[in-house]
Enzyme design. Structure first.
Site, short mmCIF file in Angstrom:
data_model
loop_
_atom_site.label_atom_id
_atom_site.label_comp_id
_atom_site.label_asym_id
_atom_site.label_seq_id
_atom_site.Cartn_x
_atom_site.Cartn_y
_atom_site.Cartn_z
N HIS A 172 0.83 -1.22 0.00
CA HIS A 172 0.00 0.00 0.00
C HIS A 172 0.86 1.26 0.00
O HIS A 172 0.43 2.31 0.48
CB HIS A 172 -0.95 0.03 1.20
CG HIS A 172 -1.64 -1.27 1.46
ND1 HIS A 172 -2.84 -1.61 0.87
CD2 HIS A 172 -1.28 -2.34 2.21
CE1 HIS A 172 -3.19 -2.83 1.27
NE2 HIS A 172 -2.27 -3.30 2.08
N SER A 293 14.07 21.65 -16.76
CA SER A 293 12.83 22.41 -16.90
C SER A 293 13.18 23.76 -17.50
O SER A 293 14.25 24.30 -17.24
CB SER A 293 12.20 22.59 -15.52
OG SER A 293 11.39 23.75 -15.52
N LYS A 299 15.65 21.62 -11.66
CA LYS A 299 14.98 20.36 -11.95
C LYS A 299 15.76 19.40 -12.84
O LYS A 299 16.44 19.80 -13.78
CB LYS A 299 13.65 20.65 -12.67
CG LYS A 299 12.66 21.36 -11.79
CD LYS A 299 11.80 20.40 -11.03
CE LYS A 299 10.61 20.02 -11.86
NZ LYS A 299 9.71 19.17 -11.11
N GLU A 306 8.90 8.21 -17.36
CA GLU A 306 7.54 8.74 -17.51
C GLU A 306 6.98 8.43 -18.89
O GLU A 306 5.83 8.02 -19.04
CB GLU A 306 7.52 10.25 -17.26
CG GLU A 306 7.64 10.60 -15.79
CD GLU A 306 7.83 12.09 -15.55
OE1 GLU A 306 7.77 12.50 -14.40
OE2 GLU A 306 8.07 12.85 -16.52
#
Ligand code: ARG
Length: 486
Positions: A172, A293, A299, A306
């Site tokens: 979980h 970024s 970043k 992804e």
């Protein structure tokens, strides 16, 4: 039976013929319909399979005395030239000639005359295209199985360096029990192993020959289908002509296996993304797999995992497309089947690119000078350990400890819940509670409890087959190494 060059039609005449098919048609196909029905700009990637299939068919026709020996020689010569033209980019693919099959056949006829026109004896584009797709897919499956091996090897290699590295195992996404990082990676090795097995199992049903089914009912010529299958390295021939030309279950099965494989990649991507986030900081991936970024200078984004997660949807979508494609089709061949190619091609491209990039992102690249792999994922063992020390990951170990002292498991579970509550209220780990305090929860607790409460103690205690104890993990690593080297 010999070819004559005097009756050779021009390429333009052939193109016109293909538009109108035969004397039966009173007007040419409209431009809109031509564009709508043509597949050459995507199915031309089947050209090698198409030529291999044609050559095997022609050899058999000659061996059976259906065409002459010099027809065969002409066909072979013509196909050699076409191969060279396609490879060099000189081949003139024509929309008017609809698909890869008609383009190659028209060029062959232009090059060698009547022999080219004899090639299609006892054959239809229906069994031709089914054969081409199977031949092409067989080769791609072999490449994919190889890439799956590479990816497994990359994971095994990283695992070998991280047997003793401990991170929290989650259920979980809550801290559950400590596990070896190698053990975690080997879970993915198991998944990719099954993916490779599924691919090779699907291959058995891909590698069967439709040629000889002709349009749908078989053919009146004395074809030797098994001979063609042998020439093409296929495992057998389709035993029912209607089925041979019409089903695409082999493509669906492959795409299902590819979807599962992408789903495994997607799960791994999700973990990499989580592990890379500042709140975890478990791993870094090499800069060449990340992007910056345009607005936030600090970043480094995990674009590759992804995108892989995103592309999984695309492959699963292709599975839906293909399975729906077959759903309403009566026997035998229907033009619907032309729609099998783009989803299949894109599935293969997406899967191959993804597997390649993941093997390198995880395992790194071999340094040409030393042969050693460099630039794979970097593991922050400290951060993993710190995370495993939070969240009472060894609470189950305390319960197991009490069970070994004679408590029923349910009572031990309850006792430990009280201990965790107390530790939480003091903001410390169970292992940081003084012995006297622990004994307050149960008198059976002795000094050796701290071995059970340590992360190493927790791992070592799970020394059963498939467990996370380093001894078990090492045994698994040895098994995978031997298997992947074989
Ligand atoms: N381009 C067609 C396909 O991909 C080849 C078979 C055409 N057969 C036919 N009867 N129209 O399926």
């Amino acid at each position: 039976m010999s070819s004559s060059s005097t009756s050779q039609p021009s390429h333009d005449q052939l193109a016109t013929k293909a538009q109108a098919w035969s004397a039966l048609f009173s007007e040419p196909m409209s431009d809109l319909v031509k564009r709508y029905t043509s597949s050459v700009f995507f199915d031309k990637r089947l050209w090698q399979a198409d030529i291999a299939g044609s050559l095997a068919h022609a050899e058999m026709l000659a061996a059976q005395g259906i065409i002459g020996a010099h027809d065969l020689a002409d066909i072979q010569r013509g196909m050699a030239q076409i191969t060279q033209e396609i490879e060099s980019g000189a081949f003139d693919w024509q929309l008017d000639l609809e698909d890869v099959h008609l383009n190659i056949e028209a060029r062959l006829t232009r090059l060698v005359g009547d022999a080219g026109k004899r090639l299609h004896t006892g054959r239809s584009r229906n069994d031709q295209v089914a054969t081409d797709v199977r031949l092409w897919l067989r080769g791609e499956i072999d490449l994919i199985a190889g890439l799956l091996n590479e990816l497994q090897l990359a994971l095994v290699e990283v695992a070998e360096h991280n047997v003793e590295v401990i991170l929290p195992g989650f259920t979980h996404l809550q801290v559950a029990q400590p596990v070896s990082f190698a053990h975690h990676l080997l879970a993915y090795v198991e998944m990719f192993k099954r993916d490779a097995e599924r691919m090779l199992d699907a291959r058995k049903r891909v590698n069967v020959l439709p040629l000889g089914s002709a349009a749908l009912a078989g053919t009146t010529y004395p074809l030797a289908r098994e001979r063609v299958a042998r020439t093409l390295g296929m495992d057998g021939v389709c035993q029912n002509s209607l089925d041979g030309v019409s089903d695409r279950d082999f493509a669906i099965e492959f795409t299902a296996a590819a979807s599962l494989c992408m789903v495994h990649i997607s799960r791994l991507s999700e973990e990499l993304i989580i592990w890379m986030s500042q709140n975890f900081g478990f791993i870094r991936i090499a800069d060449r797999f990340t992007t910056g970024s345009s607005i936030m200078p600090q970043k480094k984004n995990p674009d590759v995992p992804e995108l892989a997660r995103g592309k999984t949807g695309r492959v699963v979508g292709h599975l839906m497309g293909l399975i729906t494609l077959i759903k309403g089709q009566p026997l035998a061949y229907n033009k619907d089947n032309q729609e099998d190619k783009e989803p299949l091609f894109d599935t293969v491209d997406t899967l191959k690119d993804t597997l390649r990039i993941f093997a390198e992102m995880i395992g790194g690249q071999a340094n040409p000078a030393t042969g050693a792999k460099e630039g794979g994922i970097t593991v922050n063992a400290q951060a993993m350990r710190a995370a495993a020390q939070k969240g009472y990951a060894t609470a189950t170990d305390l319960a197991d400890y009490l069970v070994k002292k004679g408590l029923p498991f349910r009572d031990a579970h309850e006792t430990v819940a009280h201990a965790v509550k107390a530790a939480q209220s003091h903001g410390v780990d169970l292992s940081e509670l003084p012995l006297a305090v622990l004994q307050g929860f149960h008198p059976a607790i002795e000094k050796d409890v701290f071995d059970a409460l340590s992360l190493e103690g927790s791992l070592n205690a799970r020394n059963t087959l498939g467990g996370t104890a380093p001894a078990q993990v090492r045994a698994q690593l040895a098994r995978h190494r031997a298997r992947l080297a074989a």
